[in-house]
Every structure is written in C-alpha cells, then in structure tokens.
Motif scaffolding. Structure first.
Motif, short mmCIF file in Angstrom:
data_model
loop_
_atom_site.label_atom_id
_atom_site.label_comp_id
_atom_site.label_asym_id
_atom_site.label_seq_id
_atom_site.Cartn_x
_atom_site.Cartn_y
_atom_site.Cartn_z
N HIS A 25 0.82 -1.22 0.00
CA HIS A 25 0.00 0.00 0.00
C HIS A 25 0.85 1.27 0.00
O HIS A 25 0.30 2.37 0.10
CB HIS A 25 -0.95 -0.01 1.21
N GLY A 26 2.16 1.11 -0.07
CA GLY A 26 3.03 2.27 -0.08
C GLY A 26 3.22 2.92 1.27
O GLY A 26 3.69 4.06 1.37
N ALA A 27 2.83 2.20 2.34
CA ALA A 27 2.95 2.73 3.70
C ALA A 27 4.25 2.25 4.35
O ALA A 27 4.88 1.30 3.88
CB ALA A 27 1.75 2.30 4.54
N ARG A 28 4.59 2.91 5.44
CA ARG A 28 5.78 2.52 6.19
C ARG A 28 5.42 2.19 7.64
O ARG A 28 4.46 2.74 8.19
CB ARG A 28 6.82 3.64 6.16
N SER A 29 6.19 1.30 8.22
CA SER A 29 6.00 0.96 9.63
C SER A 29 6.33 2.17 10.49
O SER A 29 7.45 2.68 10.48
CB SER A 29 6.93 -0.20 10.01
N ALA A 30 5.36 2.64 11.25
CA ALA A 30 5.56 3.84 12.07
C ALA A 30 6.55 3.63 13.21
O ALA A 30 7.39 4.49 13.46
CB ALA A 30 4.22 4.34 12.60
N PRO A 31 6.49 2.51 13.95
CA PRO A 31 7.48 2.34 15.02
C PRO A 31 8.90 2.20 14.49
O PRO A 31 9.86 2.66 15.12
CB PRO A 31 7.02 1.08 15.75
N ARG A 32 9.04 1.58 13.33
CA ARG A 32 10.37 1.47 12.72
C ARG A 32 10.86 2.85 12.27
O ARG A 32 12.01 3.24 12.50
CB ARG A 32 10.32 0.51 11.54
N LEU A 33 9.95 3.63 11.67
CA LEU A 33 10.30 4.96 11.17
C LEU A 33 10.61 5.92 12.31
O LEU A 33 11.55 6.71 12.24
CB LEU A 33 9.13 5.49 10.33
N THR A 34 9.82 5.85 13.37
CA THR A 34 9.92 6.81 14.47
C THR A 34 10.97 6.44 15.50
O THR A 34 11.71 7.29 15.99
CB THR A 34 8.55 6.96 15.16
N TYR A 35 11.01 5.16 15.86
CA TYR A 35 11.86 4.73 16.98
C TYR A 35 12.93 3.71 16.59
O TYR A 35 13.62 3.19 17.46
CB TYR A 35 10.98 4.12 18.08
N GLY A 62 -3.70 -21.82 22.11
CA GLY A 62 -4.11 -21.25 23.39
C GLY A 62 -3.46 -19.93 23.73
O GLY A 62 -3.83 -19.29 24.72
N ASP A 63 -2.51 -19.48 22.93
CA ASP A 63 -1.85 -18.19 23.19
C ASP A 63 -2.83 -17.03 23.03
O ASP A 63 -3.67 -17.02 22.13
CB ASP A 63 -0.69 -17.96 22.22
N VAL A 64 -2.69 -16.04 23.92
CA VAL A 64 -3.38 -14.76 23.75
C VAL A 64 -2.45 -13.88 22.94
O VAL A 64 -1.41 -13.43 23.43
CB VAL A 64 -3.72 -14.12 25.10
N LEU A 65 -2.81 -13.64 21.70
CA LEU A 65 -1.93 -13.00 20.72
C LEU A 65 -2.41 -11.59 20.42
O LEU A 65 -3.56 -11.39 20.02
CB LEU A 65 -1.92 -13.82 19.44
N ASN A 66 -1.53 -10.61 20.64
CA ASN A 66 -1.85 -9.22 20.33
C ASN A 66 -0.98 -8.72 19.20
O ASN A 66 0.23 -8.94 19.19
CB ASN A 66 -1.66 -8.32 21.56
N VAL A 67 -1.60 -8.05 18.25
CA VAL A 67 -0.87 -7.42 17.15
C VAL A 67 -1.22 -5.93 17.15
O VAL A 67 -2.39 -5.56 17.15
CB VAL A 67 -1.24 -8.05 15.79
N ASP A 68 -0.19 -5.10 17.18
CA ASP A 68 -0.36 -3.64 17.18
C ASP A 68 0.36 -3.10 15.95
O ASP A 68 1.56 -3.27 15.79
CB ASP A 68 0.26 -3.06 18.46
N VAL A 69 -0.41 -2.46 15.07
CA VAL A 69 0.14 -1.97 13.80
C VAL A 69 -0.02 -0.46 13.72
O VAL A 69 -1.12 0.06 13.84
CB VAL A 69 -0.58 -2.63 12.60
N SER A 70 1.10 0.22 13.53
CA SER A 70 1.09 1.67 13.31
C SER A 70 1.72 1.92 11.95
O SER A 70 2.76 1.34 11.64
CB SER A 70 1.91 2.38 14.39
N ALA A 71 1.10 2.78 11.17
CA ALA A 71 1.58 3.00 9.81
C ALA A 71 1.64 4.49 9.48
O ALA A 71 0.87 5.29 10.03
CB ALA A 71 0.67 2.29 8.81
N GLU A 72 2.56 4.82 8.57
CA GLU A 72 2.65 6.18 8.03
C GLU A 72 2.43 6.11 6.53
O GLU A 72 2.97 5.23 5.84
CB GLU A 72 4.05 6.76 8.32
N LEU A 73 1.60 7.01 6.03
CA LEU A 73 1.34 7.10 4.60
C LEU A 73 1.14 8.57 4.24
O LEU A 73 0.29 9.25 4.83
CB LEU A 73 0.09 6.30 4.22
#
Length: 223
Positions: A25-35, A62-73
């Motif tokens: 989608h032409g977006a970038r990972s925000a945590p990678r870009l910022t931090y 049985g794992d409780v799985l969390n995914v947190d996605v931050s993006a910049e576009l």
C-alpha cells in the motif's frame, strides 16, 4: 495478521506478512520509522502486554496474541491493534478479550468535543471492574496525526481526577484499553522494548484511531 496466525508460526514470520501488506500500500512501519523498532509491527503474547519484538518465539495453541500496527502514509500516521486467542480458548481468555473490546466501545462513547479526556479512562476502568479485570496503568491512549505520538500525549486507561483536559473538535487520537488478569503495571524486558506483566499474567488490547467531532468520532481504522 490475527486471522492467519496459527500454531507453529514464529512471530517473525507473522510480522513479515504485516510488513508486506504495508509495503503493497506504499505505507511505512511507524514504530520502525519513528523509533527504529526492530520489526514492522509489535507482536505480544500472553505475559507480554505491548511492544513485543518479532522474533523466534513460536505461536502456540491457546496463546493470547496481540498485534499492534502503526503506519505512516503520505505524512500521516494511524495506529490500531487487536487481540485473538489462538484456538482453543478458555472462558477466562474469551472473557478477557470481550471485556477489552467492550472497554474500547464504551470509551469511544466518551470521545466527543467538549468532553473531559478523563472520561475515556473512567469508561475503561469501569468496564474492567465490571468484568473482574485490571487496567494496566502505565500504558494508555494518545494523540496521533503528523507523528505517531502527539498531544494529548498520554490518556490514562483509568480515571484521573487531576486531568482537566478537554477533547477538542478536530483532534485525532487513539483509544487503546489494556486489560489484564493480574498486573496493573508492566515492565521492560532486557530487549529494551517488550513490556511484560507478572508471571502468568494475560493481557489484551484493542485500538482504534479516530477524529473527534461534536458527535460520534470518525473512526479511521478497522478490525
């Protein structure tokens, strides 16, 4: 990412799928870009509450799985997250996820121009108490827009009577309740990123980015 996660997959493999989607989608990972975060997304399991670093950890049934996605576009940032129990679940894990999603819904009802910011935390805290869970107090919601974190920089997930800030029309914020089975505070591990609770703790997080209006907020992310 939550839909395709299955036992035997590593968190690094799951992260790669998220990274590929952003790239398409032409977006970038925000945590990678910022931090300079060492992953495209944050993936946290069980005792890990947030900022989990993708790696060799194997996802198990049985794992409780969390995914947190931050993006910049195109110079704008948005932030979203969700939690899923990798089957099979149990009543406590199912209830934890339901309670946390409900906390997000209830908190969003408070997200109106002119309303106190601490109404968001009050709604999250009230929901957690109703379902018998705890709020992780050192994690919270925040402003977002031209940067990943903007004013209002920290919105607690509990009622803070000293917080006199008001929501303003046009503000862009996240709301992201973190509920847990044991821990009110999470601490950083040796990797410098992952935040964990007490041994045996389970936590869940759901998050939307939204624009504050005089009526219902305009939600710009989806699960």
């Amino acid at each position: 990412m939550l839909d395709v996660a299955e036992p035997g997959m590593t968190t690094l493999e799951l992260d790669a799928l998220g990274g590929q989607l952003l790239e398409r989608h032409g977006a970038r990972s925000a945590p990678r870009l910022t931090y300079d975060f060492p992953g495209a997304t944050c993936i946290s399991i069980n005792e890990e509450a947030a900022h989990g670093v993708p790696g060799s950890r194997v996802i198990r049934a049985g794992d409780v799985l969390n995914v947190d996605v931050s993006a910049e576009l195109d110079g704008y940032f948005a932030d979203t997250g969700g939690t899923r129990v990798v089957p099979p679940s149990n009543p406590q894990k199912t209830r934890l996820c339901h309670a946390t999603r409900t906390a997000l819904t209830e908190a969003m009802k408070q997200a109106r121009a002119g309303q106190p910011i601490n109404g968001i935390g009050a709604a999250i805290q009230r929901t957690a108490k109703t379902y018998g869970f705890r709020v992780i107090e050192n994690l919270g919601s925040h402003g977002v827009g031209r940067a990943l974190h903007e004013a209002p920089e920290h919105i607690p997930g509990y009622f803070d009577p000293t917080d006199g800030r008001l929501l303003e029309e046009g503000m862009v914020i996240t709301i992201e309740p973190f509920l847990s089975t044991k821990s009110r505070v999470v601490t950083e591990t040796s990797d410098g990123w992952t935040l964990v609770g007490a041994r045996g703790n389970l936590s869940a997080q759901y998050e939307h980015t939204m624009i504050i209006t005089r009526g219902q907020p305009i939600v710009v992310t989806q699960h």
